[in-house]
Design an enzyme around this catalytic site. Structure first.
Site, PDB file in Angstrom:
ATOM      1  N   LYS A  20       0.869  -1.178   0.000  1.00  0.00           N
ATOM      2  CA  LYS A  20       0.000   0.000   0.000  1.00  0.00           C
ATOM      3  C   LYS A  20       0.904   1.226   0.000  1.00  0.00           C
ATOM      4  O   LYS A  20       1.477   1.608   1.006  1.00  0.00           O
ATOM      5  CB  LYS A  20      -0.926   0.037   1.222  1.00  0.00           C
ATOM      6  CG  LYS A  20      -2.106   0.932   0.948  1.00  0.00           C
ATOM      7  CD  LYS A  20      -2.495   1.879   2.052  1.00  0.00           C
ATOM      8  CE  LYS A  20      -1.639   2.958   2.493  1.00  0.00           C
ATOM      9  NZ  LYS A  20      -1.583   4.184   1.673  1.00  0.00           N
ATOM     10  N   GLY A  59       6.655   5.653   7.767  1.00  0.00           N
ATOM     11  CA  GLY A  59       5.868   6.880   7.750  1.00  0.00           C
ATOM     12  C   GLY A  59       6.101   7.676   9.019  1.00  0.00           C
ATOM     13  O   GLY A  59       7.139   7.530   9.680  1.00  0.00           O
ATOM     14  N   SER A  60       5.127   8.495   9.356  1.00  0.00           N
ATOM     15  CA  SER A  60       5.299   9.426  10.469  1.00  0.00           C
ATOM     16  C   SER A  60       5.187   8.716  11.820  1.00  0.00           C
ATOM     17  O   SER A  60       4.616   7.625  11.919  1.00  0.00           O
ATOM     18  CB  SER A  60       4.226  10.509  10.368  1.00  0.00           C
ATOM     19  OG  SER A  60       2.953   9.896  10.398  1.00  0.00           O
ATOM     20  N   GLU A  83       9.477   2.079  10.636  1.00  0.00           N
ATOM     21  CA  GLU A  83      10.533   3.008  10.183  1.00  0.00           C
ATOM     22  C   GLU A  83       9.910   4.398  10.181  1.00  0.00           C
ATOM     23  O   GLU A  83       9.275   4.801   9.209  1.00  0.00           O
ATOM     24  CB  GLU A  83      11.002   2.626   8.769  1.00  0.00           C
ATOM     25  CG  GLU A  83      11.640   1.253   8.678  1.00  0.00           C
ATOM     26  CD  GLU A  83      13.081   1.211   9.163  1.00  0.00           C
ATOM     27  OE1 GLU A  83      13.657   2.283   9.454  1.00  0.00           O
ATOM     28  OE2 GLU A  83      13.631   0.105   9.256  1.00  0.00           O
ATOM     29  N   CYS A  94      14.073  10.876   5.612  1.00  0.00           N
ATOM     30  CA  CYS A  94      13.954  10.589   7.044  1.00  0.00           C
ATOM     31  C   CYS A  94      15.291  10.853   7.724  1.00  0.00           C
ATOM     32  O   CYS A  94      15.337  11.136   8.916  1.00  0.00           O
ATOM     33  CB  CYS A  94      13.482   9.164   7.269  1.00  0.00           C
ATOM     34  SG  CYS A  94      14.458   7.972   6.362  1.00  0.00           S
TER      35      CYS A  94
HETATM   36  P1  NAD Z   1       2.403   9.177   6.742  1.00  0.00           P
HETATM   37  O1  NAD Z   1       2.564   8.619   8.125  1.00  0.00           O
HETATM   38  O2  NAD Z   1       1.475  10.288   6.549  1.00  0.00           O
HETATM   39  O3  NAD Z   1       1.936   8.016   5.737  1.00  0.00           O
HETATM   40  C1  NAD Z   1       2.647   6.808   5.593  1.00  0.00           C
HETATM   41  C2  NAD Z   1       1.709   5.734   5.043  1.00  0.00           C
HETATM   42  O4  NAD Z   1       0.729   5.395   6.019  1.00  0.00           O
HETATM   43  C3  NAD Z   1       0.934   6.157   3.813  1.00  0.00           C
HETATM   44  O5  NAD Z   1       0.907   5.073   2.915  1.00  0.00           O
HETATM   45  C4  NAD Z   1      -0.442   6.475   4.369  1.00  0.00           C
HETATM   46  O6  NAD Z   1      -1.467   6.374   3.411  1.00  0.00           O
HETATM   47  C5  NAD Z   1      -0.576   5.416   5.426  1.00  0.00           C
HETATM   48  N1  NAD Z   1      -1.538   5.677   6.505  1.00  0.00           N
HETATM   49  C6  NAD Z   1      -2.021   6.855   6.928  1.00  0.00           C
HETATM   50  N2  NAD Z   1      -2.838   6.676   7.992  1.00  0.00           N
HETATM   51  C7  NAD Z   1      -2.843   5.347   8.248  1.00  0.00           C
HETATM   52  C8  NAD Z   1      -3.462   4.532   9.235  1.00  0.00           C
HETATM   53  N3  NAD Z   1      -4.248   5.052  10.187  1.00  0.00           N
HETATM   54  N4  NAD Z   1      -3.241   3.190   9.218  1.00  0.00           N
HETATM   55  C9  NAD Z   1      -2.419   2.655   8.293  1.00  0.00           C
HETATM   56  N5  NAD Z   1      -1.806   3.374   7.326  1.00  0.00           N
HETATM   57  C10 NAD Z   1      -2.012   4.702   7.310  1.00  0.00           C
HETATM   58  O7  NAD Z   1       3.894   9.558   6.256  1.00  0.00           O
HETATM   59  P2  NAD Z   1       4.341  10.378   4.945  1.00  0.00           P
HETATM   60  O8  NAD Z   1       3.992  11.811   5.123  1.00  0.00           O
HETATM   61  O9  NAD Z   1       3.927   9.668   3.717  1.00  0.00           O
HETATM   62  O10 NAD Z   1       5.925  10.214   5.045  1.00  0.00           O
HETATM   63  C11 NAD Z   1       6.795  11.047   5.761  1.00  0.00           C
HETATM   64  C12 NAD Z   1       7.227  10.392   7.055  1.00  0.00           C
HETATM   65  O11 NAD Z   1       7.826   9.116   6.810  1.00  0.00           O
HETATM   66  C13 NAD Z   1       8.278  11.204   7.785  1.00  0.00           C
HETATM   67  O12 NAD Z   1       7.978  11.230   9.147  1.00  0.00           O
HETATM   68  C14 NAD Z   1       9.561  10.412   7.529  1.00  0.00           C
HETATM   69  O13 NAD Z   1      10.576  10.595   8.481  1.00  0.00           O
HETATM   70  C15 NAD Z   1       9.053   9.012   7.531  1.00  0.00           C
HETATM   71  N6  NAD Z   1       9.983   8.123   6.853  1.00  0.00           N
HETATM   72  C16 NAD Z   1      10.744   7.292   7.627  1.00  0.00           C
HETATM   73  C17 NAD Z   1      11.676   6.466   7.035  1.00  0.00           C
HETATM   74  C18 NAD Z   1      12.538   5.571   7.873  1.00  0.00           C
HETATM   75  O14 NAD Z   1      13.149   4.682   7.308  1.00  0.00           O
HETATM   76  N7  NAD Z   1      12.636   5.761   9.172  1.00  0.00           N
HETATM   77  C19 NAD Z   1      11.815   6.450   5.645  1.00  0.00           C
HETATM   78  C20 NAD Z   1      11.008   7.301   4.880  1.00  0.00           C
HETATM   79  C21 NAD Z   1      10.088   8.132   5.511  1.00  0.00           C
END
Ligand code: NAD
Length: 515
Positions: free
Chosen positions: A187, A243-244, A265, A299
């Site tokens: 996803k 993600g976040s 991550e 990130c």
């Molecule tokens: P986000 O958390 O908004 O979204 C990430 C994913 O989660 C998306 O696919 C989104 O559709 C999905 N999502 C949203 N709500 C959800 C829920 N309730 N349940 C399940 N899935 C859900 O993050 P973003 O804005 O796309 O990405 C940026 C963030 O990702 C930053 O915080 C960055 O540091 C982090 N990031 C971390 C790494 C790492 O390896 N540590 C790598 C890349 C990005």
């Protein structure tokens, strides 16, 4: 559609129809919500993508489960051979796919291609690994007994990814997980659906050529609802989420409550520390790349800079010179170093963060605004910013939160211990770097009193990790590890198998039950 966008989509066999199916489970479909892919550079609508409707999601998950039953019977080295072909297919499309990453995500072309290269590299790694996913034979205390630690496939792995690495993060997960014998359901971020469709098409072709089910690499485009459905599904034993921190915390709890496994991550809030003996000719450009590269949307981007008092003025002068030389613009143009932020929302987050810095008395040394030149106005372009906050307290919201934009906050220290305390004083624990030529500083930095992050560098910046080592962060970054190192061990279920080859069945620890 502009001709350059249609050329890129054409070369990746993405249809130029008004709505593009965003679900794949052996067949392409999609009748759920419409996701819009918008070019962050020009504001052009690139495509409307059909997300997974609930019934399509369930069907894709069922098909992946069936597909996993096929793959688990295929020996790991044979799975590696399929990965080798996927590697070749990706490498053949590196330019086009890299260009699509630039077009849809907004990072500059060399970084877009680098991201595809990362997928190619991790495939190479997984091909080798497919002949080395070894268990162990453990010495038994009982005569005639052997204990084997045996890895077997898990089944279906759910991979939820962020917008900023729309190709590589799936690659890290898919290649290890496939070599381990699992089917994968991806996803992607709802704002980078085209990258996910392009990658899925490349993989699907190879699977088909090998007579394997397409649902081994299923795609379910969608937003939060689709993500939540995967997270709650009991028959997905491992959810890998990038993600976040906020969403990751909810995902972690939900998967844990059904006793599933996670790889998390999450956000980074990474610092570079520059000692007075550092080689500034290396440190200044590395901090520049760390803070400004990918417009601060990695990130591992450098967000905090701790400078030793002796070199601080010299360092800042040199850094500001580099900031002033930055070539801003179209990420697909050869000489651009700074592309746009990915979304309009991200521009708002940047502006709010700059306002908060000002309100709290920070000095803005450079940047702090949107670009307002004509050719940049249609895109999400913001000036990379260097700020010197009044407070140095890492608990202050200015220092303790990840702002996903090119904002670098600076503080000045006198002792390494102070800088390490600041480095470690935030909730996140992804990456950090120390610049020094003194062995004693290095010893401290990588030891128990040193940096508490998952990635700890010396004379190398916070971002730009290689695939060979395990990648991931501690604390609120989620403790997950992906890519190299022992990361593959999470994609299998381990069994400790005791086999008795003898004529009697003694109990362990000398327990004498029937005597
Ligand atoms: P986000 O958390 O908004 O979204 C990430 C994913 O989660 C998306 O696919 C989104 O559709 C999905 N999502 C949203 N709500 C959800 C829920 N309730 N349940 C399940 N899935 C859900 O993050 P973003 O804005 O796309 O990405 C940026 C963030 O990702 C930053 O915080 C960055 O540091 C982090 N990031 C971390 C790494 C790492 O390896 N540590 C790598 C890349 C990005």
């Amino acid at each position: 559609l502009s001709s350059r966008a249609s050329n890129i989509l054409n070369s990746l066999e993405i249809p130029l129809s008004s709505e593009i199916p965003g679900v794949y489970d052996g067949q392409w479909k999609g009748s759920g919500d419409i996701l819009e892919s918008v070019c962050p550079t020009t504001g052009e609508l690139l495509a409307r993508v059909q997300a997974a409707a609930p019934n399509e999601l369930w069907e894709a998950l069922d098909k992946s489960k069936e597909a996993s039953l096929v793959l688990r019977k295929i020996p790991a080295p044979k799975r590696g051979e399929v990965l080798r072909q996927i590697r070749e297919a990706l490498a053949a499309k590196r330019d086009a796919l890299g260009a699509l990453v630039s077009l849809e995500m907004g990072k500059i072309k060399t970084e877009g291609m680098g991201e595809v290269q990362e997928f190619v590299d991790i495939c190479d790694y997984a091909v080798g690994l497919s002949r080395m996913m070894n268990g162990r034979v453990v010495a038994s205390e009982r005569p005639g007994h052997s204990i084997l630690e045996v890895p077997n496939p898990l089944g279906v792995v759910g991979v939820l990814t962020a917008f900023n690495f729309p190709v590589a993060v799936y690659g890290w997960n898919f290649s290890l997980s496939f070599a381990a014998g699992n089917a994968n359901v991806w996803k992607p971020s709802p704002s980078t659906p085209l990258c996910a469709i392009a990658v899925t098409k490349i993989i699907a072709k190879v699977l088909e050529k090998n007579g394997l089910p397409g649902a081994l690499s299923a795609l379910v485009s969608g937003g939060r609802d689709v993500g939540e459905a995967i997270v709650h599904r009991a028959d997905i034993p491992l959810v890998s989420f990038t993600g976040s921190e906020t969403v990751g915390a909810a995902v972690g709890k939900a998967v844990q409550s059904r006793f599933g496994k996670t790889i998390l991550e999450l956000g980074g809030n990474n610092a570079s520390i520059v000692m007075s003996d550092a080689d500034l000719s290396m440190a200044v450009p590395a901090v520049f790349f760390g803070a400004v590269g990918t417009a601060g949307q990695r990130c591992t981007s450098t967000r905090r800079l701790y400078l030793h008092r002796e070199i601080a003025p010299r360092f800042l002068e040199a850094l500001q010179k580099l900031y002033a030389s930055l070539r801003v613009g179209d990420p697909l143009a050869e000489d651009t170093l700074l592309g746009p932020l990915h979304s309009r929302a991200a521009v708002g987050i940047y502006s709010d963060a700059v306002r908060r810095l000002r309100e709290r008395g920070a000095q803005i040394l450079t940047g702090g605004q949107k670009y307002d030149q004509d050719h940049l106005r249609r895109g999400n372009f913001v000036q990379p910013t260097i700020a010197m906050p009044k407070s140095t307290d890492p608990g202050d919201v200015i220092w303790s939160t990840e702002t996903f934009a090119p904002i670098l906050s600076v503080a000045i220290f006198d002792e390494l211990e102070q800088a390490i305390a600041w480095n470690n004083g935030v909730p996140q624990g992804l990456s950090s770097s120390l610049w020094t030529r003194d062995m004693r500083n290095i010893g401290k930095w990588i030891g128990p009193e040193g940096a508490d992050t998952g990635i700890v560098n010396v004379n190398a910046g916070t971002s730009g990790a290689e695939i060979g080592a395990a990648f991931g962060g501690n604390k609120s970054t989620g403790w997950g590890r992906e890519s190299g190192g022992d990361a593959w061990k999470q994609y299998v279920r381990w069994s400790a198998c005791t086999i008795n080859f003898s004529d009697c069945a003694p109990l362990a620890q000398g327990v004498d039950f029937l005597a």
